[in-house]
Motif scaffolding. Sequence first.
Motif, PDB file in Angstrom:
ATOM      1  N   VAL A  56      63.590  79.169  84.372  1.00  0.00           N
ATOM      2  CA  VAL A  56      63.467  79.231  85.828  1.00  0.00           C
ATOM      3  C   VAL A  56      63.658  77.833  86.415  1.00  0.00           C
ATOM      4  O   VAL A  56      63.684  76.851  85.676  1.00  0.00           O
ATOM      5  CB  VAL A  56      62.095  79.803  86.243  1.00  0.00           C
ATOM      6  N   HIS A  57      63.797  77.793  87.735  1.00  0.00           N
ATOM      7  CA  HIS A  57      64.144  76.499  88.325  1.00  0.00           C
ATOM      8  C   HIS A  57      63.049  75.450  88.092  1.00  0.00           C
ATOM      9  O   HIS A  57      61.876  75.766  88.040  1.00  0.00           O
ATOM     10  CB  HIS A  57      64.531  76.639  89.805  1.00  0.00           C
ATOM     11  N   GLU A  58      63.480  74.230  87.881  1.00  0.00           N
ATOM     12  CA  GLU A  58      62.657  73.042  87.612  1.00  0.00           C
ATOM     13  C   GLU A  58      62.222  72.915  86.151  1.00  0.00           C
ATOM     14  O   GLU A  58      61.642  71.907  85.777  1.00  0.00           O
ATOM     15  CB  GLU A  58      61.382  72.986  88.487  1.00  0.00           C
ATOM     16  N   ASP A  59      62.461  73.929  85.340  1.00  0.00           N
ATOM     17  CA  ASP A  59      62.021  73.846  83.939  1.00  0.00           C
ATOM     18  C   ASP A  59      63.245  73.712  83.035  1.00  0.00           C
ATOM     19  O   ASP A  59      64.133  74.559  83.076  1.00  0.00           O
ATOM     20  CB  ASP A  59      61.223  75.109  83.567  1.00  0.00           C
ATOM     21  N   LEU A  60      63.252  72.643  82.224  1.00  0.00           N
ATOM     22  CA  LEU A  60      64.418  72.356  81.380  1.00  0.00           C
ATOM     23  C   LEU A  60      64.213  72.798  79.923  1.00  0.00           C
ATOM     24  O   LEU A  60      65.111  72.653  79.112  1.00  0.00           O
ATOM     25  CB  LEU A  60      64.727  70.852  81.419  1.00  0.00           C
ATOM     26  N   HIS A  61      63.039  73.286  79.588  1.00  0.00           N
ATOM     27  CA  HIS A  61      62.778  73.713  78.202  1.00  0.00           C
ATOM     28  C   HIS A  61      63.556  74.994  77.907  1.00  0.00           C
ATOM     29  O   HIS A  61      63.555  75.909  78.724  1.00  0.00           O
ATOM     30  CB  HIS A  61      61.279  73.977  78.000  1.00  0.00           C
ATOM     31  N   ASP A 109      72.700  84.913  79.502  1.00  0.00           N
ATOM     32  CA  ASP A 109      71.822  83.741  79.517  1.00  0.00           C
ATOM     33  C   ASP A 109      72.243  82.847  80.675  1.00  0.00           C
ATOM     34  O   ASP A 109      73.347  82.290  80.666  1.00  0.00           O
ATOM     35  CB  ASP A 109      71.973  83.008  78.176  1.00  0.00           C
ATOM     36  N   LEU A 110      71.366  82.696  81.656  1.00  0.00           N
ATOM     37  CA  LEU A 110      71.727  81.912  82.842  1.00  0.00           C
ATOM     38  C   LEU A 110      71.443  80.423  82.663  1.00  0.00           C
ATOM     39  O   LEU A 110      71.724  79.637  83.554  1.00  0.00           O
ATOM     40  CB  LEU A 110      70.997  82.455  84.078  1.00  0.00           C
ATOM     41  N   GLY A 111      70.836  80.051  81.515  1.00  0.00           N
ATOM     42  CA  GLY A 111      70.648  78.630  81.236  1.00  0.00           C
ATOM     43  C   GLY A 111      69.285  78.109  81.638  1.00  0.00           C
ATOM     44  O   GLY A 111      68.295  78.837  81.589  1.00  0.00           O
ATOM     45  N   ILE A 112      69.253  76.845  82.037  1.00  0.00           N
ATOM     46  CA  ILE A 112      67.984  76.198  82.414  1.00  0.00           C
ATOM     47  C   ILE A 112      68.038  75.785  83.879  1.00  0.00           C
ATOM     48  O   ILE A 112      69.118  75.687  84.460  1.00  0.00           O
ATOM     49  CB  ILE A 112      67.710  74.944  81.541  1.00  0.00           C
ATOM     50  N   ASP A 113      66.876  75.558  84.467  1.00  0.00           N
ATOM     51  CA  ASP A 113      66.775  75.086  85.859  1.00  0.00           C
ATOM     52  C   ASP A 113      67.639  75.968  86.770  1.00  0.00           C
ATOM     53  O   ASP A 113      68.501  75.476  87.496  1.00  0.00           O
ATOM     54  CB  ASP A 113      67.193  73.604  85.936  1.00  0.00           C
ATOM     55  N   VAL A 114      67.400  77.262  86.699  1.00  0.00           N
ATOM     56  CA  VAL A 114      68.270  78.240  87.359  1.00  0.00           C
ATOM     57  C   VAL A 114      67.753  78.570  88.766  1.00  0.00           C
ATOM     58  O   VAL A 114      66.630  79.064  88.917  1.00  0.00           O
ATOM     59  CB  VAL A 114      68.333  79.542  86.525  1.00  0.00           C
ATOM     60  N   PRO A 115      68.556  78.326  89.796  1.00  0.00           N
ATOM     61  CA  PRO A 115      68.122  78.642  91.155  1.00  0.00           C
ATOM     62  C   PRO A 115      67.885  80.142  91.346  1.00  0.00           C
ATOM     63  O   PRO A 115      68.533  80.957  90.676  1.00  0.00           O
ATOM     64  CB  PRO A 115      69.303  78.194  92.035  1.00  0.00           C
ATOM     65  N   VAL A 116      67.004  80.463  92.265  1.00  0.00           N
ATOM     66  CA  VAL A 116      66.720  81.871  92.573  1.00  0.00           C
ATOM     67  C   VAL A 116      68.015  82.596  92.931  1.00  0.00           C
ATOM     68  O   VAL A 116      68.262  83.728  92.493  1.00  0.00           O
ATOM     69  CB  VAL A 116      65.712  81.966  93.741  1.00  0.00           C
ATOM     70  N   SER A 117      68.867  81.938  93.701  1.00  0.00           N
ATOM     71  CA  SER A 117      70.104  82.594  94.163  1.00  0.00           C
ATOM     72  C   SER A 117      70.989  83.001  92.987  1.00  0.00           C
ATOM     73  O   SER A 117      71.686  84.019  93.056  1.00  0.00           O
ATOM     74  CB  SER A 117      70.871  81.670  95.107  1.00  0.00           C
ATOM     75  N   THR A 118      70.951  82.240  91.894  1.00  0.00           N
ATOM     76  CA  THR A 118      71.772  82.583  90.726  1.00  0.00           C
ATOM     77  C   THR A 118      71.255  83.867  90.075  1.00  0.00           C
ATOM     78  O   THR A 118      72.034  84.737  89.673  1.00  0.00           O
ATOM     79  CB  THR A 118      71.773  81.420  89.713  1.00  0.00           C
ATOM     80  N   PHE A 119      69.910  83.977  89.973  1.00  0.00           N
ATOM     81  CA  PHE A 119      69.342  85.226  89.437  1.00  0.00           C
ATOM     82  C   PHE A 119      69.752  86.406  90.322  1.00  0.00           C
ATOM     83  O   PHE A 119      70.165  87.458  89.823  1.00  0.00           O
ATOM     84  CB  PHE A 119      67.810  85.142  89.385  1.00  0.00           C
ATOM     85  N   ILE A 157      63.990  76.159  74.228  1.00  0.00           N
ATOM     86  CA  ILE A 157      63.904  76.576  72.818  1.00  0.00           C
ATOM     87  C   ILE A 157      63.364  78.011  72.727  1.00  0.00           C
ATOM     88  O   ILE A 157      63.927  78.865  72.036  1.00  0.00           O
ATOM     89  CB  ILE A 157      63.033  75.588  72.016  1.00  0.00           C
ATOM     90  N   GLY A 158      62.273  78.287  73.439  1.00  0.00           N
ATOM     91  CA  GLY A 158      61.689  79.631  73.410  1.00  0.00           C
ATOM     92  C   GLY A 158      62.627  80.671  73.998  1.00  0.00           C
ATOM     93  O   GLY A 158      62.766  81.782  73.460  1.00  0.00           O
ATOM     94  N   LYS A 159      63.292  80.313  75.099  1.00  0.00           N
ATOM     95  CA  LYS A 159      64.269  81.236  75.701  1.00  0.00           C
ATOM     96  C   LYS A 159      65.346  81.593  74.692  1.00  0.00           C
ATOM     97  O   LYS A 159      65.722  82.761  74.549  1.00  0.00           O
ATOM     98  CB  LYS A 159      64.917  80.595  76.932  1.00  0.00           C
ATOM     99  N   ASN A 160      65.830  80.578  73.981  1.00  0.00           N
ATOM    100  CA  ASN A 160      66.916  80.829  73.028  1.00  0.00           C
ATOM    101  C   ASN A 160      66.451  81.717  71.871  1.00  0.00           C
ATOM    102  O   ASN A 160      67.221  82.544  71.365  1.00  0.00           O
ATOM    103  CB  ASN A 160      67.480  79.500  72.516  1.00  0.00           C
ATOM    104  N   ILE A 161      65.194  81.559  71.468  1.00  0.00           N
ATOM    105  CA  ILE A 161      64.655  82.418  70.403  1.00  0.00           C
ATOM    106  C   ILE A 161      64.597  83.867  70.892  1.00  0.00           C
ATOM    107  O   ILE A 161      65.035  84.800  70.208  1.00  0.00           O
ATOM    108  CB  ILE A 161      63.256  81.934  69.959  1.00  0.00           C
ATOM    109  N   PHE A 162      64.065  84.041  72.110  1.00  0.00           N
ATOM    110  CA  PHE A 162      63.975  85.407  72.653  1.00  0.00           C
ATOM    111  C   PHE A 162      65.370  86.016  72.793  1.00  0.00           C
ATOM    112  O   PHE A 162      65.598  87.179  72.431  1.00  0.00           O
ATOM    113  CB  PHE A 162      63.249  85.410  74.002  1.00  0.00           C
TER     114      PHE A 162
END
Length: 117
Positions: free
Chosen positions: A1-6, A26-36, A8-13
Motif C-alpha cells: 500500500v502507499h508509503e510502504d516499501l516492504h 502484483d501492483l508493486g510497492i508504494d501503490v497509490p489508491v488510484s492505481t488499485f 518480502i511478505g507480499k512476494n511470498i503471498f
Amino acid sequence: VHEDLHDIGKNIFKSMAEASGFEVYDLGIDVPVSTFVEKVREVKPEIVGLSGVLTLAIDSMKDTIDGLKNAGLRDDVKVTIGGACASYDTMMVTGADAWSTNAAETVNVCLDWVRGT
Ligand code: B12
C-alpha cells in the motif's frame, strides 16, 4: 500500500497464491489508491490483497479500501490485508474482510472464497 516499501511478505503471498492456481496482478510497492481503483475496474478480480508492515500502512490500507468504496467497487471484491501491521483490530478499522500474518493460511481462506464455501 502507499508509503510502504516492504515487499518480502507480499512476494511470498503472491508466490503461494500463484502456486495454488490464482492469477495474481502484483501492483508493486508504494501503490497509490488510484492505481488499485483503476486495476480493480480493469481486471474485476475476486480478491484484493493489501500488504503493509509499517504502522502507517494501516491508514494506507483504510484509504485504499475507502477508495474502492468511493468508486463503487468494494462490494464486488473480497479484501484481505496482510503483513506485520495486520490484526483483527486493523481489519475492523480498515474495513477489510480478512487479515493475515500467515500467507499459507490466507491462501486457504482465498480458496474458500472463490469456491463459495
Ligand atoms: C526487511 C525490512 C526492511 C527492508 C525491506 C526490504 C523489502 N524489499 O521488503 C528495508 C531495509 C528496505 C526496510 C526499510 C524500512 N523499514 Co523495515 N524492516 C524490515 C524487517 C527487518 C523485516 C520485514 C520483513 O520482510 N519480514 C518478513 C516478511 C516475510 O514478513 P511479513 O511482511 O509479515 O509477511 C508475512 C505475513 O505477514 C504475510 N503477508 C504479508 N503481506 C501480505 C499480504 C497479503 C494480502 C496476505 C494475505 C498476507 C501477507 O505473508 C508473509 C509470510 O507469511 C522488519 C523488522 C522485522 N523483524 O519484522 C523492519 C521494519 C518493518 N521496518 C521498519 C522501518 C521503520 C523501516 C524504515 C522506515 C526504516 C527507515 N527509517 O528508513 C524503512 C521503510 C521505508 C518505507 N517507507 O517503507 C520498522 C517498522 C516500524 C513500524 N511499526 O512502523 C520495522 C518493524 C523494524 C523496527 N523494529 O523498527 N525494512
